[in-house]
Write a protein that holds these residues in place. Sequence first.
Motif, mmCIF file in Angstrom:
data_model
loop_
_atom_site.group_PDB
_atom_site.id
_atom_site.type_symbol
_atom_site.label_atom_id
_atom_site.label_comp_id
_atom_site.label_asym_id
_atom_site.label_seq_id
_atom_site.Cartn_x
_atom_site.Cartn_y
_atom_site.Cartn_z
ATOM 1 N N VAL A 12 -48.036 3.309 109.111
ATOM 2 C CA VAL A 12 -48.511 2.746 110.376
ATOM 3 C C VAL A 12 -47.463 2.923 111.471
ATOM 4 O O VAL A 12 -47.761 3.393 112.565
ATOM 5 N N GLN A 13 -46.213 2.541 111.173
ATOM 6 C CA GLN A 13 -45.158 2.629 112.185
ATOM 7 C C GLN A 13 -43.794 2.598 111.502
ATOM 8 O O GLN A 13 -43.630 2.003 110.434
ATOM 9 N N ARG A 14 -42.820 3.223 112.143
ATOM 10 C CA ARG A 14 -41.452 3.240 111.627
ATOM 11 C C ARG A 14 -40.583 2.234 112.378
ATOM 12 O O ARG A 14 -40.974 1.712 113.407
ATOM 13 N N GLN A 15 -39.395 1.975 111.818
ATOM 14 C CA GLN A 15 -38.406 1.059 112.399
ATOM 15 C C GLN A 15 -38.997 -0.338 112.621
ATOM 16 O O GLN A 15 -38.855 -0.932 113.685
ATOM 17 N N VAL A 16 -39.650 -0.856 111.597
ATOM 18 C CA VAL A 16 -40.320 -2.151 111.692
ATOM 19 C C VAL A 16 -39.441 -3.241 111.089
ATOM 20 O O VAL A 16 -38.935 -3.115 109.976
ATOM 21 N N LYS A 17 -39.291 -4.308 111.837
ATOM 22 C CA LYS A 17 -38.497 -5.462 111.401
ATOM 23 C C LYS A 17 -39.370 -6.503 110.709
ATOM 24 O O LYS A 17 -38.986 -7.096 109.696
ATOM 25 N N LEU A 77 -37.299 -2.824 115.145
ATOM 26 C CA LEU A 77 -35.842 -2.881 115.243
ATOM 27 C C LEU A 77 -35.356 -2.503 116.634
ATOM 28 O O LEU A 77 -34.190 -2.736 116.972
ATOM 29 N N THR A 78 -36.236 -1.925 117.446
ATOM 30 C CA THR A 78 -35.892 -1.562 118.822
ATOM 31 C C THR A 78 -36.358 -2.625 119.813
ATOM 32 O O THR A 78 -36.538 -2.344 120.998
ATOM 33 N N ASN A 79 -36.586 -3.846 119.316
ATOM 34 C CA ASN A 79 -36.895 -5.018 120.155
ATOM 35 C C ASN A 79 -38.226 -4.884 120.896
ATOM 36 O O ASN A 79 -38.345 -5.276 122.056
ATOM 37 N N GLU A 80 -39.216 -4.345 120.195
ATOM 38 C CA GLU A 80 -40.550 -4.192 120.773
ATOM 39 C C GLU A 80 -41.572 -5.001 119.979
ATOM 40 O O GLU A 80 -41.390 -5.258 118.789
ATOM 41 N N LEU A 81 -42.649 -5.371 120.659
ATOM 42 C CA LEU A 81 -43.802 -5.997 120.016
ATOM 43 C C LEU A 81 -45.021 -5.100 120.210
ATOM 44 O O LEU A 81 -45.286 -4.627 121.325
ATOM 45 N N TRP A 82 -45.751 -4.876 119.111
ATOM 46 C CA TRP A 82 -46.957 -4.058 119.116
ATOM 47 C C TRP A 82 -48.077 -4.822 118.409
ATOM 48 O O TRP A 82 -47.821 -5.776 117.662
ATOM 49 N N VAL A 83 -49.313 -4.382 118.622
ATOM 50 C CA VAL A 83 -50.461 -4.879 117.859
ATOM 51 C C VAL A 83 -51.232 -3.683 117.329
ATOM 52 O O VAL A 83 -51.594 -2.775 118.091
ATOM 53 N N GLN A 94 -64.477 -7.396 125.150
ATOM 54 C CA GLN A 94 -63.437 -6.808 125.993
ATOM 55 C C GLN A 94 -62.111 -7.555 125.807
ATOM 56 O O GLN A 94 -62.113 -8.766 125.622
ATOM 57 N N PRO A 95 -60.995 -6.804 125.866
ATOM 58 C CA PRO A 95 -60.870 -5.348 125.965
ATOM 59 C C PRO A 95 -61.179 -4.682 124.626
ATOM 60 O O PRO A 95 -60.752 -5.160 123.581
ATOM 61 N N PHE A 96 -61.929 -3.585 124.668
ATOM 62 C CA PHE A 96 -62.369 -2.936 123.446
ATOM 63 C C PHE A 96 -61.250 -2.079 122.857
ATOM 64 O O PHE A 96 -60.549 -1.357 123.572
ATOM 65 N N HIS A 97 -61.093 -2.182 121.531
ATOM 66 C CA HIS A 97 -60.126 -1.366 120.798
ATOM 67 C C HIS A 97 -60.799 -0.848 119.535
ATOM 68 O O HIS A 97 -61.653 -1.521 118.953
ATOM 69 N N SER A 98 -60.398 0.321 119.110
ATOM 70 C CA SER A 98 -60.958 0.914 117.901
ATOM 71 C C SER A 98 -60.018 0.692 116.726
ATOM 72 O O SER A 98 -58.820 0.424 116.906
ATOM 73 N N ALA A 99 -60.546 0.785 115.518
ATOM 74 C CA ALA A 99 -59.724 0.658 114.317
ATOM 75 C C ALA A 99 -58.686 1.775 114.297
ATOM 76 O O ALA A 99 -58.987 2.933 114.584
ATOM 77 N N GLY A 100 -57.445 1.412 113.975
ATOM 78 C CA GLY A 100 -56.362 2.381 113.946
ATOM 79 C C GLY A 100 -55.604 2.493 115.249
ATOM 80 O O GLY A 100 -54.610 3.225 115.332
ATOM 81 N N GLU A 101 -56.039 1.747 116.274
ATOM 82 C CA GLU A 101 -55.351 1.796 117.567
ATOM 83 C C GLU A 101 -54.123 0.893 117.534
ATOM 84 O O GLU A 101 -54.180 -0.237 117.060
ATOM 85 N N ASN A 102 -53.021 1.389 118.050
ATOM 86 C CA ASN A 102 -51.751 0.660 118.070
ATOM 87 C C ASN A 102 -51.329 0.506 119.526
ATOM 88 O O ASN A 102 -51.070 1.505 120.205
ATOM 89 N N ILE A 103 -51.284 -0.736 120.035
ATOM 90 C CA ILE A 103 -50.986 -0.939 121.453
ATOM 91 C C ILE A 103 -49.621 -1.596 121.621
ATOM 92 O O ILE A 103 -49.231 -2.475 120.858
ATOM 93 N N PHE A 104 -48.913 -1.151 122.630
ATOM 94 C CA PHE A 104 -47.595 -1.687 122.966
ATOM 95 C C PHE A 104 -47.757 -2.938 123.822
ATOM 96 O O PHE A 104 -48.561 -2.964 124.753
ATOM 97 N N LEU A 105 -46.978 -3.988 123.508
ATOM 98 C CA LEU A 105 -47.039 -5.225 124.280
ATOM 99 C C LEU A 105 -45.839 -5.391 125.204
ATOM 100 O O LEU A 105 -45.995 -5.557 126.406
#
Length: 355
Positions: A232-237, A253-259, A268-279
């Motif tokens: 799914v993603q690398r460098q995960v804390k 580990l780079t001080n980010e939050l994602w969903v 709304q807001p519509f998202h599809s399965a497998g979508e990774n959004i930056f917060l």
Amino acid sequence: MTKRIRRILFWSIVAIFIMVTPLFFAYSFGYFFDFSQWHWIKTGSIYLGSSPSGAQVYLNDKLAAGKTPVLLKHLKPGHYTIRIVKDSFASWEKTVGVVSYQVTEFRQIFLPQKEPALSLVGATEAKKMLLFVAPAEKMADAQNYLNQQKINYTGLTLDSDKFYFLKKPGLTLFQKNFTDTDKPQQLSLTNLDTCDCSLGEPQIILGAKGKISLITPEKDLLLLDNQDFRLVQRQVKAAGFDQWADKLFISTLTNELWVYFLAPTGSQPFHSAGENIFLTRFSTPIGAVAWYLDNHQILFEHDHRLKMIEIDNRDSKNIFDLLPVRDTEIFADFNAQKIYLKNENQIYSLGLKKT
């Protein structure tokens, strides 16, 4: 009044009626006449729902009619600044785009209490709820079983009635019920031979509906999908499922939050399965992270402050600064609809709503 004047007045009224009636019907069907460009425009709407309800709405800094939940109708296409305000609660603000023929919806607006209530949880109650600490008896039972069966394992994780582990070599995932005598059930088919356990122990993350993810010693986030682990993603804390296992929060580990969305959204807001959004991203590390009870906000510690961020990524995200904390663990009890904090060796119940 002469007959001629009466006739003029009558036909004048008829003419005005003929001109005004189409305008009235056009407006009732959502049309607006733009005199600057001399043509009809189909308007749009904005729906606003908030918790708590009854909040005032400001549209481009002007007080709008009605309180949340409210539908703002007959808006020309374009962008509007919306501000939601309620006494004793933090305000919410966002730039909202309006499109012809459409209703732009914000149904999950949350306004946290400005001065959140913290209630100390007694030691007996905390132990009874088994907050933050795995039940020692069950952990010992699982370890004894694995040792008796001479199973070489890592990543031992407990659920209410099961335990999960990765069997060495190969790091194949298994689960075992505490109450039955059956052999452990194999959940993954592919081995994780590339994982280097000398770097640390893999972390198994459990969710509803049998969803399972894994953070490897190399800090890769994997998701179990049809008995195979996929990246799914690398460098995960840290990562965690929401209440229904439809989403994963990801702290890096780079001080980010994602969903990461495991299922498509139905509103709304519509998202599809497998979508990774930056917060959001910070220059300093993010501490503990947890879903809030509505599954649309995330609680996290940063710079010794407990904060909340919405996951609606339209325009800028609202981030609320709640209260000072230090080295805090956060636990969401979705069944009891309570948030607990472990702060400086004390356990507190956090209230963000007025009761």
